[in-house]
Design a protein around this motif. Structure first.
Motif, short mmCIF file in Angstrom:
data_model
loop_
_atom_site.label_atom_id
_atom_site.label_comp_id
_atom_site.label_asym_id
_atom_site.label_seq_id
_atom_site.Cartn_x
_atom_site.Cartn_y
_atom_site.Cartn_z
N PHE A 72 0.90 -1.22 0.04
CA PHE A 72 -0.07 -0.06 -0.12
C PHE A 72 0.71 1.12 0.07
N SER A 73 1.92 1.25 0.98
CA SER A 73 2.77 2.59 0.81
C SER A 73 3.27 2.80 -0.20
N THR A 75 2.34 1.75 -3.28
CA THR A 75 1.40 2.40 -4.32
C THR A 75 1.12 3.89 -4.13
N GLU A 76 0.95 4.04 -2.80
CA GLU A 76 0.73 5.53 -2.46
C GLU A 76 1.65 6.59 -3.19
N THR A 77 2.83 6.13 -2.68
CA THR A 77 3.96 6.94 -3.16
C THR A 77 4.25 6.97 -4.52
N GLY A 80 -0.30 7.34 -5.96
CA GLY A 80 -1.32 7.65 -5.38
C GLY A 80 -2.00 6.61 -4.42
N ALA A 81 -3.10 7.27 -3.68
CA ALA A 81 -3.88 6.24 -2.90
C ALA A 81 -4.89 5.42 -3.92
N PRO A 82 -4.78 4.05 -3.65
CA PRO A 82 -5.90 3.51 -4.39
C PRO A 82 -7.21 3.77 -4.66
N ASP A 83 -7.86 3.70 -5.83
CA ASP A 83 -9.27 3.49 -5.84
C ASP A 83 -10.03 2.38 -5.79
N SER A 128 -6.28 3.94 3.80
CA SER A 128 -5.50 4.50 2.76
C SER A 128 -6.52 5.65 2.04
N ARG A 131 -7.49 8.32 4.30
CA ARG A 131 -6.16 9.38 4.39
C ARG A 131 -6.15 10.44 3.31
N ALA A 132 -6.49 9.86 1.93
CA ALA A 132 -6.40 10.29 0.81
C ALA A 132 -7.86 11.33 0.73
#
Ligand SMILES: NC(=O)c1ccc[n+]([C@@H]2O[C@H](COP(=O)([O-])OP(=O)(O)OC[C@H]3O[C@@H](n4cnc5c(N)ncnc54)[C@H](O)[C@@H]3O)[C@@H](O)[C@H]2O)c1
Length: 285
Positions: A72-73, A75-77, A80-83, A128, A131-132
């Protein structure tokens, strides 16, 4: 129809079978996808190579919480945060993690992969998305085995029954947070799950059982991710082949009868279990 072109997805088990078909479909819609898997099949490697950064592989053992969180981190970096999150990695009670072939050393890894991983992935996905400050879809892969059950694979079927009920618990999260949790319950899918490791598994498939292509299941998974999907949050969508879908209701469900809806009509694996127990009973201890 939703526009997936600006969206980001995480697909565990995306290196093979249904997960790979879903990754391929999402990619064809312009969605960026991170695959979390132990390894990639040859077809998945080709997809990653051709996708020019829009399909990324992050080697992940989903039973390792640290690695799952890193998926997850990462992907976020990177994107971006997942949809969309599809915790699709799963195993069909192979001999090394089977109820009947247990040893004193091994755990029931099937439970770690088929239950604990999608549970933890759901928590990570919700965290995630919140947070986004966005919504999204978490779409699980259950099975018709979550409704029917078999003596030869009792853990597998129970793990999928868990997914059905787990998903239903989140129905209210859509109104509250715009986060939709759903599940797709396929019948018999022609994926490597059946053809790798012990081919014994094929003994549970009957001559008249209907094989569904992974691409058909991918379409149903995508339907669940559509903004105006006919499938509401908390729904388990049974996909039994030849385009058939129906909601698996929590009460008074009619069950999955008919061709394509069995979890395998051949009972010879059950005969093997009974023969093994007969031999165990006859043994002198
Ligand atoms: N094939 C079917 O008939 C069928 C039917 C109903 C449901 N399902 C479910 O669909 C999902 C996908 O299965 P499939 O049929 O595509 O099988 P598959 O074997 O082709 O794919 C499963 C993927 O999960 C990955 N995986 C397994 N253990 C992992 C781990 N510890 N960490 C990370 N990845 C791991 C594998 O490497 C593989 O890429 C599973 O949850 C399965 O239970 C399959």
């Amino acid at each position: 129809m939703s526009d997936f072109s600006q969206q980001v997805a995480i697909v565990t088990g995306g290196g093979s079978g249904i997960g790979l078909a879903f990754t391929t479909l999402l990619h064809s819609k312009g969605c960026s996808v991170v695959i979390g898997d132990l390894a990639l099949t040859e077809d998945a490697k080709k997809l990653v190579e051709c996708a020019a950064g829009k399909v990324v592989f992050k080697q992940t053992d989903v039973t390792n919480w640290k690695q799952l969180a890193e998926l997850f981190s990462f992907t976020e970096t990177k994107l971006g945060a997942p949809d969309i999150v599809c915790p699709g990695a799963g195993i069909f009670e192979p001999k090394w993690s089977s109820f009947w072939n247990d040893t004193e050393e091994n755990s029931y890894k099937t439970i770690d992969i088929n239950i604990t991983h999608p549970t933890k992935a759901t928590r990570l996905a919700i965290r995630s998305m919140i947070r986004a400050k966005k919504g999204g879809t978490i779409v699980h892969i259950s099975s018709i085995g979550g409704q029917t059950t078999r003596l030869s694979v009792p853990i597998y079927c129970a793990t999928k029954a868990y997914i059905n009920h787990f998903v239903r618990a989140f129905a209210g999260l859509d109104d509250e947070q715009g986060i939709r949790v759903l599940g797709v319950a396929p019948g018999l899918v022609r994926s490597p799950l059946w053809f790798k490791e012990n081919p014994d598994k094929l003994k549970s498939v009957g001559e008249n059982d209907l094989w569904i292509e992974p691409s058909e299941i991918a379409e149903v998974l995508l339907e669940c991710c559509e903004k105006n999907s006919q499938w509401t949050a908390g729904t388990i969508v049974e996909a039994s082949g030849q385009g058939r879908r129906r909601e698996v209701k929590v009460f008074n469900d009619e069950g999955p009868p008919g061709i394509g809806r069995s979890a395998g009509a051949n009972m010879s694996l059950e005969d093997d279990v009974l023969a093994m127990l007969k031999e165990e009973r006859a043994r002198k201890y």
